[in-house]
Design a protein around this motif. Structure first.
Motif, PDB file in Angstrom:
ATOM      1  N   ILE A 161       0.792  -0.916  -0.191  1.00 17.94           N
ATOM      2  CA  ILE A 161      -0.047  -0.023  -0.184  1.00 17.94           C
ATOM      3  C   ILE A 161       1.056   1.333   0.212  1.00 17.94           C
ATOM      4  CG2 ILE A 161      -1.884   1.162   1.257  1.00 17.94           C
ATOM      5  CD1 ILE A 161      -2.893  -1.520   2.758  1.00 17.94           C
ATOM      6  N   VAL A 162       0.624   2.252  -0.482  1.00 16.51           N
ATOM      7  CA  VAL A 162       1.079   3.214  -0.970  1.00 16.51           C
ATOM      8  C   VAL A 162       0.506   4.946  -0.410  1.00 16.51           C
ATOM      9  CG1 VAL A 162       2.524   4.915  -2.345  1.00 16.51           C
ATOM     10  CG2 VAL A 162       2.507   2.625  -3.320  1.00 16.51           C
ATOM     11  N   LEU A 163       1.165   4.999   0.653  1.00 24.43           N
ATOM     12  CA  LEU A 163       0.527   6.252   0.885  1.00 24.43           C
ATOM     13  C   LEU A 163       0.994   7.872   0.652  1.00 24.43           C
ATOM     14  CD1 LEU A 163      -0.644   4.457   4.318  1.00 24.43           C
ATOM     15  CD2 LEU A 163      -1.948   4.583   1.983  1.00 24.43           C
ATOM     16  N   GLU A 164       0.350   8.913   1.095  1.00 25.03           N
ATOM     17  CA  GLU A 164       0.771   9.846   0.665  1.00 25.03           C
ATOM     18  C   GLU A 164      -0.041  11.260   1.424  1.00 25.03           C
ATOM     19  OE1 GLU A 164       2.223  11.501  -2.871  1.00 25.03           O
ATOM     20  OE2 GLU A 164       1.745  14.137  -2.686  1.00 25.03           O
ATOM     21  N   SER A 165       0.022  11.271   3.159  1.00 25.80           N
ATOM     22  CA  SER A 165      -0.505  11.376   3.708  1.00 25.80           C
ATOM     23  C   SER A 165      -0.088  13.152   3.858  1.00 25.80           C
ATOM     24  CB  SER A 165      -1.293  10.563   4.852  1.00 25.80           C
ATOM     25  OG  SER A 165      -2.339  11.205   5.280  1.00 25.80           O
ATOM     26  N   PRO A 166      -0.825  14.187   3.595  1.00 25.38           N
ATOM     27  CA  PRO A 166      -1.157  14.303   2.965  1.00 25.38           C
ATOM     28  C   PRO A 166      -1.121  14.630   1.695  1.00 25.38           C
ATOM     29  CG  PRO A 166      -1.054  16.300   4.133  1.00 25.38           C
ATOM     30  CD  PRO A 166      -0.322  15.509   4.867  1.00 25.38           C
ATOM     31  N   ASN A 167      -1.773  14.494   0.322  1.00 28.47           N
ATOM     32  CA  ASN A 167      -0.665  14.255  -0.748  1.00 28.47           C
ATOM     33  C   ASN A 167      -1.014  16.098  -0.922  1.00 28.47           C
ATOM     34  OD1 ASN A 167      -3.347  15.692  -1.141  1.00 28.47           O
ATOM     35  ND2 ASN A 167      -4.120  14.269  -3.126  1.00 28.47           N
ATOM     36  N   THR A 168       0.313  16.837  -2.287  1.00 27.54           N
ATOM     37  CA  THR A 168       0.030  17.687  -2.634  1.00 27.54           C
ATOM     38  C   THR A 168       0.011  19.246  -3.115  1.00 27.54           C
ATOM     39  OG1 THR A 168       1.896  17.130  -3.711  1.00 27.54           O
ATOM     40  CG2 THR A 168       2.488  17.530  -1.541  1.00 27.54           C
ATOM     41  N   MET A 169      -1.484  18.323  -3.476  1.00 24.40           N
ATOM     42  CA  MET A 169      -2.837  19.683  -3.867  1.00 24.40           C
ATOM     43  C   MET A 169      -3.699  19.846  -3.355  1.00 24.40           C
ATOM     44  SD  MET A 169      -1.710  21.776  -6.755  1.00 24.40           S
ATOM     45  CE  MET A 169      -0.259  20.562  -8.310  1.00 24.40           C
ATOM     46  N   THR A 170      -4.541  18.759  -3.422  1.00 23.25           N
ATOM     47  CA  THR A 170      -5.402  18.742  -2.587  1.00 23.25           C
ATOM     48  C   THR A 170      -5.880  18.231  -0.741  1.00 23.25           C
ATOM     49  OG1 THR A 170      -6.511  16.756  -3.625  1.00 23.25           O
ATOM     50  CG2 THR A 170      -7.209  19.116  -4.336  1.00 23.25           C
ATOM     51  N   TYR A 171      -4.508  17.946  -0.091  1.00 20.44           N
ATOM     52  CA  TYR A 171      -4.090  17.350   1.044  1.00 20.44           C
ATOM     53  C   TYR A 171      -5.290  16.580   1.458  1.00 20.44           C
ATOM     54  CZ  TYR A 171      -2.032  21.350  -0.632  1.00 20.44           C
ATOM     55  OH  TYR A 171      -1.591  22.978  -1.430  1.00 20.44           O
ATOM     56  N   GLU A 172      -5.965  15.060   0.762  1.00 20.95           N
ATOM     57  CA  GLU A 172      -6.401  14.458   1.865  1.00 20.95           C
ATOM     58  C   GLU A 172      -5.350  13.015   2.471  1.00 20.95           C
ATOM     59  OE1 GLU A 172      -8.885  14.905  -2.386  1.00 20.95           O
ATOM     60  OE2 GLU A 172      -7.204  13.970  -2.266  1.00 20.95           O
ATOM     61  N   GLN A 173      -5.759  12.953   3.621  1.00 20.53           N
ATOM     62  CA  GLN A 173      -5.038  12.604   4.409  1.00 20.53           C
ATOM     63  C   GLN A 173      -5.563  10.904   4.839  1.00 20.53           C
ATOM     64  OE1 GLN A 173      -4.014  15.326   8.174  1.00 20.53           O
ATOM     65  NE2 GLN A 173      -5.643  15.886   7.069  1.00 20.53           N
ATOM     66  N   GLN A 174      -4.777   9.799   5.360  1.00 20.61           N
ATOM     67  CA  GLN A 174      -4.786   8.818   5.166  1.00 20.61           C
ATOM     68  C   GLN A 174      -4.545   8.854   6.629  1.00 20.61           C
ATOM     69  OE1 GLN A 174      -2.003   8.680   3.071  1.00 20.61           O
ATOM     70  NE2 GLN A 174      -3.752   9.819   1.885  1.00 20.61           N
ATOM     71  N   ASP A 175      -5.875   7.838   7.687  1.00 20.39           N
ATOM     72  CA  ASP A 175      -5.219   7.294   8.698  1.00 20.39           C
ATOM     73  C   ASP A 175      -4.485   6.649   8.873  1.00 20.39           C
ATOM     74  OD1 ASP A 175      -5.741   6.139  11.410  1.00 20.39           O
ATOM     75  OD2 ASP A 175      -7.989   6.590  11.444  1.00 20.39           O
ATOM     76  N   LEU A 176      -2.640   6.490   8.862  1.00 18.11           N
ATOM     77  CA  LEU A 176      -1.801   5.873   8.953  1.00 18.11           C
ATOM     78  C   LEU A 176      -2.298   4.569  10.062  1.00 18.11           C
ATOM     79  CD1 LEU A 176       0.786   8.806   8.109  1.00 18.11           C
ATOM     80  CD2 LEU A 176      -0.687   7.137   6.844  1.00 18.11           C
ATOM     81  N   ALA A 177      -2.299   5.386  11.322  1.00 18.77           N
ATOM     82  CA  ALA A 177      -2.209   3.822  12.065  1.00 18.77           C
ATOM     83  C   ALA A 177      -3.564   2.769  11.293  1.00 18.77           C
ATOM     84  CB  ALA A 177      -2.721   4.748  13.578  1.00 18.77           C
ATOM     85  N   ALA A 178      -4.821   3.615  11.152  1.00 21.95           N
ATOM     86  CA  ALA A 178      -6.235   2.434  10.894  1.00 21.95           C
ATOM     87  C   ALA A 178      -5.583   1.332   9.702  1.00 21.95           C
ATOM     88  CB  ALA A 178      -6.987   3.252  10.548  1.00 21.95           C
ATOM     89  N   VAL A 179      -4.508   2.003   8.103  1.00 20.34           N
ATOM     90  CA  VAL A 179      -3.457   1.467   7.049  1.00 20.34           C
ATOM     91  C   VAL A 179      -3.405   0.934   7.778  1.00 20.34           C
ATOM     92  CG1 VAL A 179      -2.835   2.252   5.133  1.00 20.34           C
ATOM     93  CG2 VAL A 179      -4.586   3.303   5.700  1.00 20.34           C
ATOM     94  N   ALA A 180      -2.178   1.001   8.920  1.00 16.28           N
ATOM     95  CA  ALA A 180      -1.094  -0.020   8.991  1.00 16.28           C
ATOM     96  C   ALA A 180      -2.045  -1.075   9.409  1.00 16.28           C
ATOM     97  CB  ALA A 180      -0.257   0.442  10.542  1.00 16.28           C
ATOM     98  N   VAL A 181      -2.921  -1.347  10.714  1.00 16.37           N
ATOM     99  CA  VAL A 181      -4.011  -2.052  11.216  1.00 16.37           C
ATOM    100  C   VAL A 181      -3.903  -2.678  10.502  1.00 16.37           C
ATOM    101  CG1 VAL A 181      -5.519  -3.191  12.682  1.00 16.37           C
ATOM    102  CG2 VAL A 181      -4.102  -1.148  13.215  1.00 16.37           C
ATOM    103  N   LEU A 182      -4.500  -3.030   9.033  1.00 17.45           N
ATOM    104  CA  LEU A 182      -5.276  -3.017   8.255  1.00 17.45           C
ATOM    105  C   LEU A 182      -4.084  -4.208   7.449  1.00 17.45           C
ATOM    106  CD1 LEU A 182      -7.689  -3.811   5.759  1.00 17.45           C
ATOM    107  CD2 LEU A 182      -6.773  -1.993   5.244  1.00 17.45           C
ATOM    108  N   ALA A 183      -3.212  -3.441   6.803  1.00 15.77           N
ATOM    109  CA  ALA A 183      -1.737  -3.964   6.306  1.00 15.77           C
ATOM    110  C   ALA A 183      -1.492  -5.264   6.861  1.00 15.77           C
ATOM    111  CB  ALA A 183      -0.611  -2.708   6.214  1.00 15.77           C
ATOM    112  N   ARG A 184      -1.263  -5.287   8.440  1.00 11.32           N
ATOM    113  CA  ARG A 184      -0.386  -5.896   8.771  1.00 11.32           C
ATOM    114  C   ARG A 184      -1.812  -7.156   9.022  1.00 11.32           C
ATOM    115  NH1 ARG A 184       3.600  -3.060  13.128  1.00 11.32           N
ATOM    116  NH2 ARG A 184       4.579  -1.880  11.682  1.00 11.32           N
ATOM    117  N   ARG A 185      -2.716  -7.024   9.391  1.00 11.25           N
ATOM    118  CA  ARG A 185      -3.546  -8.148   9.159  1.00 11.25           C
ATOM    119  C   ARG A 185      -3.633  -9.492   7.388  1.00 11.25           C
ATOM    120  NH1 ARG A 185      -9.243  -6.658   9.067  1.00 11.25           N
ATOM    121  NH2 ARG A 185      -9.066  -5.174   9.709  1.00 11.25           N
ATOM    122  N   HIS A 186      -3.359  -8.281   6.669  1.00 10.59           N
ATOM    123  CA  HIS A 186      -3.235  -9.004   5.427  1.00 10.59           C
ATOM    124  C   HIS A 186      -1.837  -9.118   4.981  1.00 10.59           C
ATOM    125  CE1 HIS A 186      -7.719  -8.704   4.697  1.00 10.59           C
ATOM    126  NE2 HIS A 186      -7.614  -7.324   5.235  1.00 10.59           N
ATOM    127  N   GLY A 187      -0.897  -9.106   5.777  1.00  9.89           N
ATOM    128  CA  GLY A 187       0.618  -9.201   5.861  1.00  9.89           C
ATOM    129  C   GLY A 187       0.946  -8.383   4.050  1.00  9.89           C
TER     130      GLY A 187
END
Ligand SMILES: *Cc1c(COP(=O)(O)O)cnc(C)c1O
Length: 401
Positions: A161-187
């Motif tokens: 999973i490739v994240l950029e939080s926030p991105n640099t034109m419209t500044y959408e963010q991802q919940d990094l801790a929640a994505v990390a939990v999801l990613a670990r669950r799925h390896g």
């Protein structure tokens, strides 16, 4: 007592910010007390014996053998950036794009699938959308503002999973801790581009993200005189990256650029403080201006992710976008052409304020990746000038719209 013995070395090291930026990694006793570290402009390092040369070859990740692998000046910078990110180690690259490409290439093989946010940095998109399919790797771009979108897009072959939080034109963010939990669950492995926030304002590794990428060209160097990239993570993953794309692509940071970056880093904390204070003032000004339709910034009052900003981003950095209230591109051009303090160009994060008009890059009607970006959008990078001066400049330029 010789002069060398009198040089104070902070021991045990206090790993606070001021210590990292000003002292960590700088073994002054080893270079005659020189306060500025030496620029070791050497491609090769000689060994006194065959046995020692053999040891160097046995672990090139740790040895000084050849500057494509290791260089003492670059090593100082790597230690500082790793400490800032709370990472075990860091590799320095010739650009942020090289750091991202190395991180991705080391993480996938033919047949794999990648998830990426909808609007990543343009050359991250180029890497994933245009280059990787040649090697049998596919990517789905998903709206990362809701972690469920990542979960729903996972396929049997998803690896990264490739994240950029926030991105640099419209500044959408991802919940990094929640994505990390999801990613670990799925390896799955996770990479986060942390260029906007800087390690001072956001710590992805502490949230469970595996790898952090920086375009060090931006705030880390901060002087618009170096193009550089950093990749931080565990030593185990960085050893994989080192043996793979780092050594084979050879897109390394030169000792001279590393030396300039060490100098740029000295002022990172004070620059980011000044930028945050000026940006707060500019935000208040543009949010109240009748000729601006919308202001994009994680800490703008209209941000739809205010809770996440509050939780995840310690402080504002100085990149924001303003949507000028017109559908007439000529009016946007009049605004940009009238700016005197903001230099008009690409990039951001330097000492100087910049303006980047979207209409200079994309033809009318173009959509950028999945979501359209309005042609009336102008991205501003707030530098170290006086906030009053910057606001006065915006004011006279907005009068031309
Ligand atoms: C500029 C940028 C990059 C690329 O970095 P370079 O140093 O220009 O190669 C990557 N990510 C973001 C968010 C950027 O703004």
């Amino acid at each position: 007592m010789s002069d060398e013995q009198r040089i104070p070395t902070p021991d045990p090291p206090i790993r606070d910010l001021g210590y990292i930026l000003n002292h960590l990694g700088e073994e002054r006793a080893g270079y005659h007390g020189a306060v500025a570290p030496p620029l070791v402009q050497s491609s090769i390092f000689a060994f006194p014996t065959v046995a020692e040369m053999r040891l160097g070859f046995a672990d090139e990740y740790a040895a000084h053998l050849y500057t494509r692998g290791n260089n003492p000046t670059v090593a100082i910078l790597r230690k500082k950036v790793a400490a800032l990110e709370g990472a075990e180690d860091c590799l320095a690259f010739a650009s942020g794009a090289a750091a991202m490409a190395a991180a991705v290439f080391a993480s996938v093989r033919a047949g794999d699938h990648v998830l990426c946010i909808a609007k990543p940095y343009s050359w991250t998109r180029g890497l994933l959308r245009d280059l990787l399919p040649k090697f049998g790797v596919s990517t789905s771009f998903v709206d990362g503002t809701d972690v469920a979108n990542f979960e729903n897009a996972i396929q049997a072959g998803t690896r990264l999973i490739v994240l950029e939080s926030p991105n640099t034109m419209t500044y959408e963010q991802q919940d990094l801790a929640a994505v990390a939990v999801l990613a670990r669950r799925h390896g799955l492995r996770t990479i986060c581009d942390n260029s906007f926030a800087t390690p001072l304002n956001q710590s992805p590794i502490a949230q469970g993200i595996d790898l952090v990428v920086h375009s060090a060209t931006k705030y880390l160097n901060g002087h618009s005189d170096v193009v550089a990239g950093m990749l931080c993570g565990s030593e185990a993953i960085l050893r994989e990256v080192f043996k793979g794309p780092y050594m084979t692509f050879g897109a390394i940071l030169s000792p001279h650029d590393a030396w300039l970056m060490i100098r740029g880093l000295r002022t990172l904390a004070v620059r980011m403080e000044r930028v945050a204070a000026s940006t707060a003032r500019v935000l208040a000004y543009v949010e109240a201006h009748p000729k601006i339709r919308r202001v994009y910034h994680p800490q703008a009052s209209t941000s739809e992710q205010a809770d996440l900003s509050h939780r995840q981003l310690k402080r504002a950095s100085g990149l924001l976008s303003i949507d000028i209230d017109t559908d007439d591109v000529a009016a946007v051009e009049r605004f940009c052409n009238a700016l005197r303090r903001f230099l008009m160009t690409v990039s951001w994060g330097g000492y100087e304020s910049l303006a980047f008009p979207v209409c200079a890059v994309f033809p009318a009607g173009a959509t950028v990746c999945v979501t359209p970006i309005p042609l009336s959008l102008v991205r501003l990078s707030i530098g170290l000038e006086d906030a009053d001066d910057l606001i006065a400049d915006l004011d006279q330029a907005l009068a031309r719209v």
